[in-house]
Structure formats: C-alpha cells, structure tokens
Design a protein around this motif. Structure first.
Motif, PDB file in Angstrom:
ATOM      1  N   GLY A 107       0.798  -1.221   0.000  1.00 43.76           N
ATOM      2  CA  GLY A 107       0.000   0.000   0.000  1.00 43.76           C
ATOM      3  C   GLY A 107       0.825   1.263   0.000  1.00 43.76           C
ATOM      4  N   GLN A 108       1.765   1.364  -0.953  1.00 44.04           N
ATOM      5  CA  GLN A 108       2.595   2.557  -1.078  1.00 44.04           C
ATOM      6  C   GLN A 108       2.726   2.914  -2.563  1.00 44.04           C
ATOM      7  OE1 GLN A 108       6.159   2.977   1.404  1.00 44.04           O
ATOM      8  NE2 GLN A 108       5.770   0.925   2.216  1.00 44.04           N
ATOM      9  N   GLU A 109       2.222   4.079  -2.943  1.00 43.56           N
ATOM     10  CA  GLU A 109       2.245   4.505  -4.342  1.00 43.56           C
ATOM     11  C   GLU A 109       3.665   4.587  -4.886  1.00 43.56           C
ATOM     12  OE1 GLU A 109       1.400   5.553  -8.086  1.00 43.56           O
ATOM     13  OE2 GLU A 109      -0.035   4.818  -6.591  1.00 43.56           O
ATOM     14  N   LYS A 110       4.614   5.004  -4.049  1.00 41.70           N
ATOM     15  CA  LYS A 110       5.989   5.153  -4.536  1.00 41.70           C
ATOM     16  C   LYS A 110       6.579   3.815  -4.972  1.00 41.70           C
ATOM     17  CE  LYS A 110       8.245   4.765   0.025  1.00 41.70           C
ATOM     18  NZ  LYS A 110       9.104   5.438   1.032  1.00 41.70           N
ATOM     19  N   VAL A 111       6.099   2.716  -4.416  1.00 38.97           N
ATOM     20  CA  VAL A 111       6.576   1.392  -4.815  1.00 38.97           C
ATOM     21  C   VAL A 111       5.988   0.992  -6.167  1.00 38.97           C
ATOM     22  CG1 VAL A 111       6.619  -1.058  -4.172  1.00 38.97           C
ATOM     23  CG2 VAL A 111       6.915   0.697  -2.416  1.00 38.97           C
ATOM     24  N   HIS A 112       4.780   1.486  -6.474  1.00 38.31           N
ATOM     25  CA  HIS A 112       4.110   1.156  -7.737  1.00 38.31           C
ATOM     26  C   HIS A 112       4.579   2.025  -8.900  1.00 38.31           C
ATOM     27  CE1 HIS A 112       0.402   0.208  -4.964  1.00 38.31           C
ATOM     28  NE2 HIS A 112       1.401  -0.648  -4.782  1.00 38.31           N
ATOM     29  N   SER A 113       5.067   3.203  -8.596  1.00 43.57           N
ATOM     30  CA  SER A 113       5.290   4.246  -9.604  1.00 43.57           C
ATOM     31  C   SER A 113       6.225   3.805 -10.737  1.00 43.57           C
ATOM     32  CB  SER A 113       5.867   5.494  -8.933  1.00 43.57           C
ATOM     33  OG  SER A 113       6.076   6.514  -9.879  1.00 43.57           O
ATOM     34  N   GLY A 114       5.767   4.025 -11.967  1.00 41.20           N
ATOM     35  CA  GLY A 114       6.596   3.815 -13.148  1.00 41.20           C
ATOM     36  C   GLY A 114       6.505   2.453 -13.789  1.00 41.20           C
ATOM     37  N   PHE A 115       5.716   1.539 -13.219  1.00 44.17           N
ATOM     38  CA  PHE A 115       5.688   0.168 -13.719  1.00 44.17           C
ATOM     39  C   PHE A 115       4.407  -0.182 -14.485  1.00 44.17           C
ATOM     40  CE2 PHE A 115       8.629   0.037 -10.094  1.00 44.17           C
ATOM     41  CZ  PHE A 115       9.757  -0.420 -10.750  1.00 44.17           C
ATOM     42  N   GLY A 116       3.581   0.824 -14.720  1.00 39.14           N
ATOM     43  CA  GLY A 116       2.371   0.543 -15.466  1.00 39.14           C
ATOM     44  C   GLY A 116       1.328  -0.144 -14.612  1.00 39.14           C
ATOM     45  N   PRO A 117       0.326  -0.784 -15.262  1.00 38.57           N
ATOM     46  CA  PRO A 117      -0.764  -1.410 -14.506  1.00 38.57           C
ATOM     47  C   PRO A 117      -0.256  -2.488 -13.553  1.00 38.57           C
ATOM     48  CG  PRO A 117      -1.307  -1.285 -16.841  1.00 38.57           C
ATOM     49  CD  PRO A 117       0.144  -0.925 -16.720  1.00 38.57           C
ATOM     50  N   ILE A 118      -0.672  -2.394 -12.309  1.00 39.60           N
ATOM     51  CA  ILE A 118      -0.300  -3.410 -11.330  1.00 39.60           C
ATOM     52  C   ILE A 118      -1.365  -4.507 -11.322  1.00 39.60           C
ATOM     53  CG2 ILE A 118       1.056  -1.825  -9.924  1.00 39.60           C
ATOM     54  CD1 ILE A 118      -1.333  -1.554  -8.047  1.00 39.60           C
ATOM     55  N   VAL A 119      -1.134  -5.543 -10.547  1.00 42.92           N
ATOM     56  CA  VAL A 119      -2.099  -6.633 -10.453  1.00 42.92           C
ATOM     57  C   VAL A 119      -3.390  -6.099  -9.834  1.00 42.92           C
ATOM     58  CG1 VAL A 119      -2.575  -8.906  -9.462  1.00 42.92           C
ATOM     59  CG2 VAL A 119      -0.264  -8.334 -10.239  1.00 42.92           C
ATOM     60  N   GLU A 120      -4.502  -6.443 -10.423  1.00 40.42           N
ATOM     61  CA  GLU A 120      -5.787  -5.913  -9.989  1.00 40.42           C
ATOM     62  C   GLU A 120      -6.309  -6.592  -8.723  1.00 40.42           C
ATOM     63  OE1 GLU A 120      -7.580  -4.710 -14.374  1.00 40.42           O
ATOM     64  OE2 GLU A 120      -8.330  -6.491 -13.327  1.00 40.42           O
ATOM     65  N   LYS A 121      -7.331  -5.959  -8.171  1.00 34.97           N
ATOM     66  CA  LYS A 121      -8.137  -6.504  -7.078  1.00 34.97           C
ATOM     67  C   LYS A 121      -7.480  -6.418  -5.706  1.00 34.97           C
ATOM     68  CE  LYS A 121     -11.484  -7.668  -9.852  1.00 34.97           C
ATOM     69  NZ  LYS A 121     -12.800  -6.972  -9.832  1.00 34.97           N
ATOM     70  N   PHE A 122      -6.503  -5.500  -5.556  1.00 41.67           N
ATOM     71  CA  PHE A 122      -6.006  -5.190  -4.219  1.00 41.67           C
ATOM     72  C   PHE A 122      -6.645  -3.883  -3.772  1.00 41.67           C
ATOM     73  CE2 PHE A 122      -2.659  -8.044  -5.658  1.00 41.67           C
ATOM     74  CZ  PHE A 122      -2.452  -8.822  -4.528  1.00 41.67           C
ATOM     75  N   GLU A 123      -7.129  -3.850  -2.554  1.00 42.53           N
ATOM     76  CA  GLU A 123      -7.744  -2.643  -2.013  1.00 42.53           C
ATOM     77  C   GLU A 123      -6.982  -2.232  -0.763  1.00 42.53           C
ATOM     78  OE1 GLU A 123     -12.073  -0.940  -0.442  1.00 42.53           O
ATOM     79  OE2 GLU A 123     -11.956  -2.842  -1.544  1.00 42.53           O
ATOM     80  N   TYR A 124      -6.524  -0.970  -0.725  1.00 42.29           N
ATOM     81  CA  TYR A 124      -5.689  -0.484   0.365  1.00 42.29           C
ATOM     82  C   TYR A 124      -6.517   0.348   1.335  1.00 42.29           C
ATOM     83  CZ  TYR A 124      -2.695  -1.361  -3.654  1.00 42.29           C
ATOM     84  OH  TYR A 124      -2.121  -1.921  -4.763  1.00 42.29           O
TER      85      TYR A 124
END
Length: 380
Positions: free
Chosen positions: A134-151
C-alpha cells in the motif's frame, strides 16, 4: 562507472567483517550493527553454530531440486508449525516469494480475487507482492499493477468493515508495519480482523517476514494478538542471513496447493534448510525468547528515558522505531558515531539489532542516539 545498476542508494562505507553485533569497515572502523541486514542476522554476524552448520552441510549436499524427497524440508516444516494451529509449509528463497505464494494460494483456495491490504504496508517488489503493498511510490513507473487489491488505513476498524464484501478472498497485513514506519497493530483492530474473517469465511494472511522468528519475543508476532491466520509468510531472520523464504498454512488449504500449482528451483535446498533448522533450534528455545523479551523491553525503556519527550518510541520486541525529523540525517550521523541504523517511512529511525545483542551494547547504542537526536524533534 560502476557495472551495477543504480537501484540502491548505498552508504559510503564497505563492511568487510562481522562478529556478533559488531562489524568492521575496510578502514578498520568498528560499528554496532543495529540493522542486522534489515532484520536478517537474527543470531548476529558469523555465529559459530551457523558457520559450522554450513561447513558440515556443504560437504554433504547442496542441491537436489524438488524432484526428490527432502528430509531437511520435512524437519524444518515440523519445527515451524509445532505449537501452532498451522500444519504445512512451502519453502522458497525470500519474503517476496513467500508473499507471492500466499497471494496465489488465497486466490486459488477461495476462487475469489479481492485482497484487502493496508496503506504504508510493504510486501515485496515482484508484481504480485508490489501490488499488495500500500505505497504509491513502490508502484510508480511500472504501469498497470495486479488488480483486485484494495488499500485501507491501518488500524481503522470502520474502514475495514465497510470494505469487506462477498468478493473478498483475504485480508493481508503485517502485525508491525516495518518499512512503512513501525506502526503496531491495535488490539481492537486485530480482534476486528479475526472476527470478520471468521464470520465471512475470509482468509487471514499475516506477513511475518520482518517480525517473525523471535524478533517480537515470541516465535511469531501474531501470537501476541487476537489473530489466528490461515497463512503466515516468513524470511529474513529464518536462516540468520542465508537466503530463504517460507509460507505456512492451515490444513484446510492443503488440497489447494497440489502438484503443478507453484514451485521454486532453489527453494528448500539442503543448505538453507540446515541453517534455518539450526536457527530455529536456538531461537525457539523458551529461555532464549524470554531473554529477547527482557532485552527488548530494556532497549525500549532506555530509549524512552534517554530521548526527548517530543520523540515517540514505538514497536514490538527488537523492531523499534524512533520518530524524528530528518531521519536520514540521524541515520548518517549515527553511522559516523559508530552505530548502524536504518530509516522506516519518512520520519522514523528503525532499530533492528541481532536477537543476541548484549545489555552493554544496548547501552552504547542508546548513548549514541541520545547525543545526536535533537530536542526539537517532533512526533510523526
């Protein structure tokens, strides 16, 4: 120019030797290591029991692959689930891999896809584990992440109850959010998670990659809460520095992880299993764990007494956080004064000494922090 990618922000010193809680750099300077390789070196550097175990096993068998029976895996699995409600283990090479296995198992067993996790959590950097984080900075730059996670906000019971629905497969959490700022689960939040999992038939996944294997003062940190997880993930301190990961699960999940569902080439190799077994034999001893509780409480009390009132000390066992402005400056200054610590979140300094740290070493570390953390530090 280095031949390495620049994906790590590296400190300017190079460590060349370690013994117990102490390490030495290439210039011969000595440091107290209160990072433990980020909660990895549970029994300290160059522990003689582990050194001898590696020497012995390396002369017998390193690797066979999982095509064959493996008594080393059987022995370690039994030790990890003994005294718990858990019954089976899967072995891999890291915490990220363990969390990937947990996500796959939860989805396959329930036939559902939604997994609730929490803001400021950290579960790894592969796509599934990164998506659970649940950290946007970890997701940033990699495009669509795996769906169906809710933070959701951590420790927010109302938000949790509002988010749970018939599509929820699992709730995945850390008892102490280590990377996210050393946030400890509130008792009422643990109770709410346990109740909703029981009432709705939802799986509970506890990520014990950083908190497990005695760091909290019990074999697993969930044991100090109302949680009774279906899945527990482990790594870091499990083999005292040798790469390993593990996923533990309850008996009801066994049939959902049959042949061909998941695997690991190196996972469960005899070297890792032998070292981890030696670690567990030491740490899961009642006297050892009681000493961890006493020493970690001593550390926390010393920090509270020594540091300014504007500082908050929070954590569990030998995972303690100190809130302070400019945590990176504190980390750098501590290093110059002979103490290695690590940041957590934006304004927290994290202390993760080996579980074998002495009272004198605790006193020395606290004295260094007392001298460098200013009275103007505010709570985050």
């Amino acid at each position: 120019m280095s031949a390495l990618f620049g994906n790590y922000t590296r400190r300017p010193i190079q460590l060349v030797k370690g013994k117990g809680t102490k390490v030495w750099d290439e210039n011969g300077k000595t440091y107290l290591d209160f990072t433990s390789g980020i909660a990895v070196l549970s029994l300290g550097h160059a522990n003689p029991i582990l050194v001898e175990t590696i020497k012995h096993q390396s002369e017998l068998l390193w690797h066979t692959s999982n095509l064959f029976q493996n008594k080393y895996q059987e022995q370690l699995a039994e030790k990890l689930v003994k005294g718990t409600h858990l019954s089976h283990a899967f072995f891999c090479n890291s915490g990220t891999e363990a969390n990937e296995a947990a996500i796959k198992l939860a989805r396959k067993h329930t036939g559902k896809h939604k997994i609730i996790t929490f803001l400021h959590s950290f579960h790894g950097r592969t796509f599934g584990a990164m998506s659970a984080t649940g950290q946007e900075k970890v997701h940033s730059g990699f495009g669509p992440i795996v769906e169906k996670f809710e933070y959701l906000p951590y420790n927010d019971v109302e938000a949790l109850l509002s988010a749970v629905d018939d599509e929820t497969a699992a709730i995945m959490l850390e008892v102490v959010q280590g990377e996210g700022g050393v946030h400890v689960i509130a008792p009422e939040f643990a109770e709410a998670i346990q109740k909703v999992c029981e009432d709705k038939g939802i799986l509970c996944i506890v990520d014990e990659v950083q908190t497990g294997i005695g760091r909290s003062g019990t074999p697993y940190a969930y044991m100090q809460t109302a949680l009774k997880p279906h899945i527990v993930t482990l790594a870091k301190g499990l083999a005292g520095g040798f790469p390993i990961g593990a996923m533990l699960g309850t008996a009801e999940l066994y049939d959902s992880f049959g042949p061909g569902t998941h695997g690991s080439t190196f996972g469960g190799n005899p070297l890792a299993m032998s070292v981890a077994t030696a670690v567990i034999n030491e740490i899961f001893d009642k006297t050892f764990l009681e000493n961890v509780k006493k020493k970690s409480q001593y550390l926390k009390e010393k920090l509270v007494d020594a540091l300014p009132e504007t500082v908050e000390v929070r954590g569990m066992g030998f995972l303690q956080g100190i809130t302070c402005e400019n945590s990176s400056v504190i980390v750098d200054t501590a290093e110059k004064n002979g103490l290695l610590v690590v940041a957590a979140g934006e304004n927290v300094v994290r202390l993760l000494p080996p579980l074998t740290v002495s009272y004198d070493e605790i006193d020395e570390a606290v004295a260094i922090l007392q001298a460098i953390i200013p009275a103007t530090t505010t709570v985050s």
